[in-house]
Design a protein around this motif. Structure first.
Motif, PDB file in Angstrom:
ATOM      1  N   LEU A 105       0.839  -1.200   0.000  1.00  9.86           N
ATOM      2  CA  LEU A 105       0.000   0.000   0.000  1.00  9.86           C
ATOM      3  C   LEU A 105       0.876   1.253   0.000  1.00  9.86           C
ATOM      4  O   LEU A 105       0.624   2.211  -0.745  1.00  9.86           O
ATOM      5  N   LEU A 106       1.923   1.226   0.816  1.00 16.75           N
ATOM      6  CA  LEU A 106       2.821   2.392   0.842  1.00 16.75           C
ATOM      7  C   LEU A 106       3.479   2.586  -0.529  1.00 16.75           C
ATOM      8  O   LEU A 106       3.597   3.714  -1.019  1.00 16.75           O
ATOM      9  N   ASN A 107       3.897   1.502  -1.157  1.00 11.69           N
ATOM     10  CA  ASN A 107       4.548   1.628  -2.471  1.00 11.69           C
ATOM     11  C   ASN A 107       3.608   2.265  -3.501  1.00 11.69           C
ATOM     12  O   ASN A 107       4.019   3.125  -4.281  1.00 11.69           O
ATOM     13  N   ALA A 166      11.373   2.089   6.972  1.00 15.40           N
ATOM     14  CA  ALA A 166      12.816   1.950   7.199  1.00 15.40           C
ATOM     15  C   ALA A 166      13.590   2.214   5.910  1.00 15.40           C
ATOM     16  O   ALA A 166      13.226   1.697   4.849  1.00 15.40           O
ATOM     17  N   GLY A 167      14.606   3.015   6.013  1.00 14.89           N
ATOM     18  CA  GLY A 167      15.477   3.231   4.855  1.00 14.89           C
ATOM     19  C   GLY A 167      14.968   4.271   3.871  1.00 14.89           C
ATOM     20  O   GLY A 167      15.668   4.613   2.919  1.00 14.89           O
ATOM     21  N   LEU A 168      13.735   4.789   4.082  1.00 11.61           N
ATOM     22  CA  LEU A 168      13.238   5.810   3.152  1.00 11.61           C
ATOM     23  C   LEU A 168      13.657   7.191   3.664  1.00 11.61           C
ATOM     24  O   LEU A 168      13.395   7.534   4.815  1.00 11.61           O
ATOM     25  N   ASN A 169      14.302   7.971   2.819  1.00 15.88           N
ATOM     26  CA  ASN A 169      14.704   9.304   3.269  1.00 15.88           C
ATOM     27  C   ASN A 169      13.645  10.344   2.879  1.00 15.88           C
ATOM     28  O   ASN A 169      12.694  10.038   2.158  1.00 15.88           O
ATOM     29  N   GLU A 170      13.824  11.542   3.375  1.00 13.30           N
ATOM     30  CA  GLU A 170      12.883  12.641   3.132  1.00 13.30           C
ATOM     31  C   GLU A 170      12.527  12.774   1.652  1.00 13.30           C
ATOM     32  O   GLU A 170      11.377  12.955   1.278  1.00 13.30           O
ATOM     33  N   GLU A 171      13.564  12.634   0.841  1.00 12.56           N
ATOM     34  CA  GLU A 171      13.383  12.830  -0.599  1.00 12.56           C
ATOM     35  C   GLU A 171      12.449  11.773  -1.196  1.00 12.56           C
ATOM     36  O   GLU A 171      11.635  12.044  -2.071  1.00 12.56           O
ATOM     37  N   GLN A 172      12.573  10.539  -0.659  1.00 10.78           N
ATOM     38  CA  GLN A 172      11.718   9.462  -1.178  1.00 10.78           C
ATOM     39  C   GLN A 172      10.312   9.544  -0.598  1.00 10.78           C
ATOM     40  O   GLN A 172       9.350   9.090  -1.189  1.00 10.78           O
ATOM     41  N   LEU A 173      10.220  10.152   0.594  1.00 12.40           N
ATOM     42  CA  LEU A 173       8.923  10.216   1.259  1.00 12.40           C
ATOM     43  C   LEU A 173       8.054  11.348   0.757  1.00 12.40           C
ATOM     44  O   LEU A 173       6.831  11.285   0.818  1.00 12.40           O
ATOM     45  N   PRO A 217       1.222  -5.881 -11.642  1.00 13.08           N
ATOM     46  CA  PRO A 217       1.822  -6.250 -10.365  1.00 13.08           C
ATOM     47  C   PRO A 217       2.698  -5.124  -9.824  1.00 13.08           C
ATOM     48  O   PRO A 217       3.480  -4.539 -10.569  1.00 13.08           O
ATOM     49  N   PHE A 218       2.564  -4.869  -8.513  1.00 16.25           N
ATOM     50  CA  PHE A 218       3.295  -3.749  -7.911  1.00 16.25           C
ATOM     51  C   PHE A 218       4.800  -3.846  -8.102  1.00 16.25           C
ATOM     52  O   PHE A 218       5.476  -2.828  -8.131  1.00 16.25           O
ATOM     53  N   ILE A 219       5.316  -5.062  -8.208  1.00 16.94           N
ATOM     54  CA  ILE A 219       6.768  -5.201  -8.397  1.00 16.94           C
ATOM     55  C   ILE A 219       7.177  -4.498  -9.691  1.00 16.94           C
ATOM     56  O   ILE A 219       8.315  -4.088  -9.841  1.00 16.94           O
ATOM     57  N   LEU A 220       6.217  -4.387 -10.633  1.00 18.86           N
ATOM     58  CA  LEU A 220       6.538  -3.698 -11.883  1.00 18.86           C
ATOM     59  C   LEU A 220       6.014  -2.265 -11.908  1.00 18.86           C
ATOM     60  O   LEU A 220       6.529  -1.432 -12.641  1.00 18.86           O
ATOM     61  N   THR A 221       4.972  -1.988 -11.124  1.00 18.78           N
ATOM     62  CA  THR A 221       4.324  -0.679 -11.294  1.00 18.78           C
ATOM     63  C   THR A 221       4.620   0.324 -10.180  1.00 18.78           C
ATOM     64  O   THR A 221       4.242   1.487 -10.300  1.00 18.78           O
ATOM     65  N   THR A 222       5.224  -0.124  -9.072  1.00 18.80           N
ATOM     66  CA  THR A 222       5.463   0.830  -7.970  1.00 18.80           C
ATOM     67  C   THR A 222       6.914   0.733  -7.490  1.00 18.80           C
ATOM     68  O   THR A 222       7.562  -0.296  -7.687  1.00 18.80           O
ATOM     69  N   PRO A 223       7.412   1.799  -6.836  1.00 24.86           N
ATOM     70  CA  PRO A 223       8.790   1.740  -6.334  1.00 24.86           C
ATOM     71  C   PRO A 223       8.906   0.665  -5.253  1.00 24.86           C
ATOM     72  O   PRO A 223       7.999   0.502  -4.446  1.00 24.86           O
ATOM     73  N   GLN A 224       9.975  -0.083  -5.267  1.00 23.58           N
ATOM     74  CA  GLN A 224      10.170  -1.168  -4.301  1.00 23.58           C
ATOM     75  C   GLN A 224      11.291  -0.809  -3.332  1.00 23.58           C
ATOM     76  O   GLN A 224      12.267  -0.178  -3.729  1.00 23.58           O
ATOM     77  N   SER A 225      11.128  -1.229  -2.071  1.00 22.78           N
ATOM     78  CA  SER A 225      12.258  -1.004  -1.168  1.00 22.78           C
ATOM     79  C   SER A 225      13.326  -2.066  -1.480  1.00 22.78           C
ATOM     80  O   SER A 225      13.011  -3.171  -1.903  1.00 22.78           O
TER      81      SER A 225
END
Ligand code: U2F
Length: 453
Positions: A24-26, A54-61, A242-250
């Protein structure tokens, strides 16, 4: 009146267990990147937020802020080992725990909530959205078959009659369910169990038709007829996966060197094993898998959530160290994309099924709960890209038998061809002109208030 997008406030309500909050976050991260002036507030438990952010910085958020909600556990709660226990407490604490944090977010941002994006489980969002004059877009994180089953539970009960589950009775009255049986349905659906989780799913089935649109981590070619049926039941259906293809992944780091090790293995020779984020199979089945890998001399990577030294047979780790790897948390998608992998042994969690499709890897499936039996039956009997187990348990002989089928038989080759066909369709859906890409634009427009339908 349509309010300008810079007043928009999207509340995202995540379900904090299993692999629900991260997808959902992705999805929301991609939407937030395209609507920088919209405010996103993301609600989950402290533990879940700590893990998914975890691991997401301001820029990614960007414009997304996490808010912690109460998990509903009684003071001094001692885990029994049953992963469903905390879930039951959590479900009882809903929706008051979300409301408290949502009020806080409205106060902090100074913006009323204009749209709710939630896990599809959250039936109460239908009323909440109405009350707030907001849109509601639930996300179903599993596959289309269980979604149709849940929203058809009353019809299923009527058709199967009062005698309860007849395991082998075909579900031939439901579009797209040919070849699937009553025993494949999620537990608690036919008998209508009264535990908090089953009740939540029952209420979900009634609430989803009220949503502005229902989003799903799937692509339309997965099952066209089921998609068409779902479209008739909802105001709008948005396949956005599929989200693995359509959304950013951690990123999962390859700390234990799985990928370099795979480079040294032969094409399609390696068995990858993982039972997702919640399940640990019983001890005798772990032993059976280990014995089969050893006897069949299969190279393997095992993503093992427990203590392998204690839970796998004595000396297994030492004896297999040159042709096997037991790791804690594996970079699953990268592993499945590697040409050395020949099969995935899985519990049939929907995210893993999609990982295997995108990786082009056939499956051996041992379902445990929820949607997993239906996923297993679908990939065995409808898509023909995997096999289940006799009596649904790993014994050494049974494990060797199914490994032989997938790795060395004509049937196994057919499975690989079919999974590659599905992979192509998934890639197309996620491509520039694909359905999932177009649906994502609609999703983002609803959130920004640009879609009027
Ligand atoms: C619940 O599923 P799980 O979290 O148990 O399992 P999956 O849906 O298969 O998701 C596992 C995810 O974890 C990743 C993997 C998947 O994205 O790539 N992963 C990893 O990166 N490394 C590892 O070592 C092991 C896993 C539920 F139990 C299911 O029944 C539902 O279908 C599912 C979705 O609603 O949620």
């Amino acid at each position: 009146a349509v309010c300008p997008t810079d007043d928009r406030h999207v509340a995202v309500l995540a379900f904090p267990y299993g692999t629900h909050a991260a997808p959902l976050l992705n999805l929301v991260r991609r939407a937030a990147a395209e609507a920088p002036e919209v405010t996103f507030s993301f609600f989950s438990t402290k533990r879940s937020n700590a893990s998914v952010f975890a691991g997401l910085n301001e820029e990614q958020l960007l414009n997304i802020r996490p808010y912690d909600i109460e998990d509903g556990l009684p003071e001094g709660f001692v885990p029994s080992g049953n992963p469903q226990d905390p879930v039951a407490y959590f479900v009882k604490a809903m929706p008051a725990n979300y409301r408290t944090a949502m009020n806080e977010a409205v106060e902090k941002t100074g913006r009323q909530i204009t749209c709710l994006v939630s896990d599809a489980f959250f039936w109460f969002c239908a009323d909440m959205a109405e009350e707030m004059h907001a849109k509601w877009v639930p996300l179903w994180t599993a596959g289309p078959h269980p979604l149709l089953a849940h929203i058809s539970s009353q019809q299923i009960r009527e058709k199967l009659g009062p005698d309860g589950v007849r395991e082998n009775k075909e579900i031939d009255f439901l579009t797209g369910f040919n070849g699937l049986k009553a025993g494949d349905l999620p537990e608690g659906l036919v008998e209508m169990a009264e535990d908090p989780f089953s009740m939540m799913l029952e209420k979900m089935g009634e609430a989803l038709p009220r949503a502005t649109a229902v989003a799903i981590n799937s692509f339309s070619a997965v099952h066209i007829r089921i998609g068409q049926e779902l479209e008739t039941r909802f105001q709008m259906l948005l396949n956005v996966g599929p989200f693995i293809l359509t959304t950013p992944q951690s990123v999962t780091l390859d700390d234990e060197g799985c990928l370099p090790w795979l480079n040294s293995q032969e094409d399609k020779s390696v068995v990858y094993i993982s039972f997702g984020s919640v399940i640990m199979p019983p001890p005798d089945e772990l032993t059976a898998i280990a014995d089969a890998l050893e006897e069949g001399k299969y190279p393997f990577i095992w993503a093992f959530r427990g203590n392998p030294e204690k839970q796998l047979p004595d000396g297994f780790m030492e004896r297999t160290k040159t042709h096997g790897k037991v790791v804690g948390w594996a970079p699953q998608m990268q592993i499945l994309k590697h040409s050395a992998v020949g099969v995935c042994i899985t519990h049939g969690g929907w995210n893993s099924v999609l990982d295997c499709i995108v990786g082009g890897v056939p499956m051996i499936c041992r379902p445990f709960f929820g949607d997993q039996s239906l996923n297993t039956a679908t990939l065995e009997h409808v898509w023909e890209i995997g096999v289940g187990l006799e009596d649904n348990v790993f014994t050494k002989e049974e494990t060797l038998r199914v490994l032989e089928i997938v790795m060395s038989s004509e049937k196994g080759m057919m499975m690989r061809e079919k999974v590659l066909e599905l992979k192509d369709l998934a890639m197309e859906a996620a491509g520039p002109e694909g359905d999932s890409t177009k649906n994502f634009c609609t999703f983002a427009d609803i959130l920004s208030g640009l879609h009027h339908g």
